[in-house]
Design a protein around this motif. Sequence first.
Motif, mmCIF file in Angstrom:
data_model
loop_
_atom_site.group_PDB
_atom_site.id
_atom_site.type_symbol
_atom_site.label_atom_id
_atom_site.label_comp_id
_atom_site.label_asym_id
_atom_site.label_seq_id
_atom_site.Cartn_x
_atom_site.Cartn_y
_atom_site.Cartn_z
ATOM 1 N N GLU A 1 -17.444 20.891 -11.708
ATOM 2 C CA GLU A 1 -16.514 21.163 -10.622
ATOM 3 C C GLU A 1 -15.984 19.864 -10.007
ATOM 4 O O GLU A 1 -14.786 19.728 -9.752
ATOM 5 C CB GLU A 1 -17.215 21.994 -9.551
ATOM 6 N N GLU A 2 -16.867 18.907 -9.787
ATOM 7 C CA GLU A 2 -16.457 17.613 -9.233
ATOM 8 C C GLU A 2 -15.501 16.887 -10.175
ATOM 9 O O GLU A 2 -14.527 16.280 -9.727
ATOM 10 C CB GLU A 2 -17.683 16.746 -8.960
ATOM 11 N N GLN B 1 -12.007 18.575 -10.023
ATOM 12 C CA GLN B 1 -11.282 18.465 -8.757
ATOM 13 C C GLN B 1 -10.139 17.457 -8.858
ATOM 14 O O GLN B 1 -9.074 17.671 -8.298
ATOM 15 C CB GLN B 1 -12.218 18.058 -7.607
ATOM 16 N N SER C 1 -8.585 23.980 -6.210
ATOM 17 C CA SER C 1 -10.048 23.973 -6.297
ATOM 18 C C SER C 1 -10.542 25.277 -6.916
ATOM 19 O O SER C 1 -11.618 25.330 -7.500
ATOM 20 C CB SER C 1 -10.669 23.768 -4.914
ATOM 21 N N THR D 1 -13.278 25.522 -9.967
ATOM 22 C CA THR D 1 -14.463 26.375 -9.896
ATOM 23 C C THR D 1 -14.485 27.382 -11.035
ATOM 24 O O THR D 1 -15.507 27.564 -11.706
ATOM 25 C CB THR D 1 -14.509 27.116 -8.541
#
Length: 80
Positions: free
Chosen positions: A53-54, A57, A63, A67
């Motif tokens: 997820e990071e 981003q 976002s 996800t």
Amino acid sequence: MKIRKANLEMDTVSVYIHENKKEEQTLIAIPSIKWSTIIPYEENNTSLTRRLEEEFQSVFNSSEDATHLSLKLVQWVREM
């Protein structure tokens, strides 16, 4: 190697998944966004989801897409 399609909000991307049983890891690549990573078998789902997820981003404006794609990739990797 398996090729999967991930449907995102704005686009559909091809995801290439290669499991290396000998080295106990999985390679995932998404050429359209110039991204790849290696996932060791021992990495747990929570930390893997957070890490992916990071990384996504910075690639996606949404976002929600980051996800969604992270959860999909974890599901696909654990199915193998």
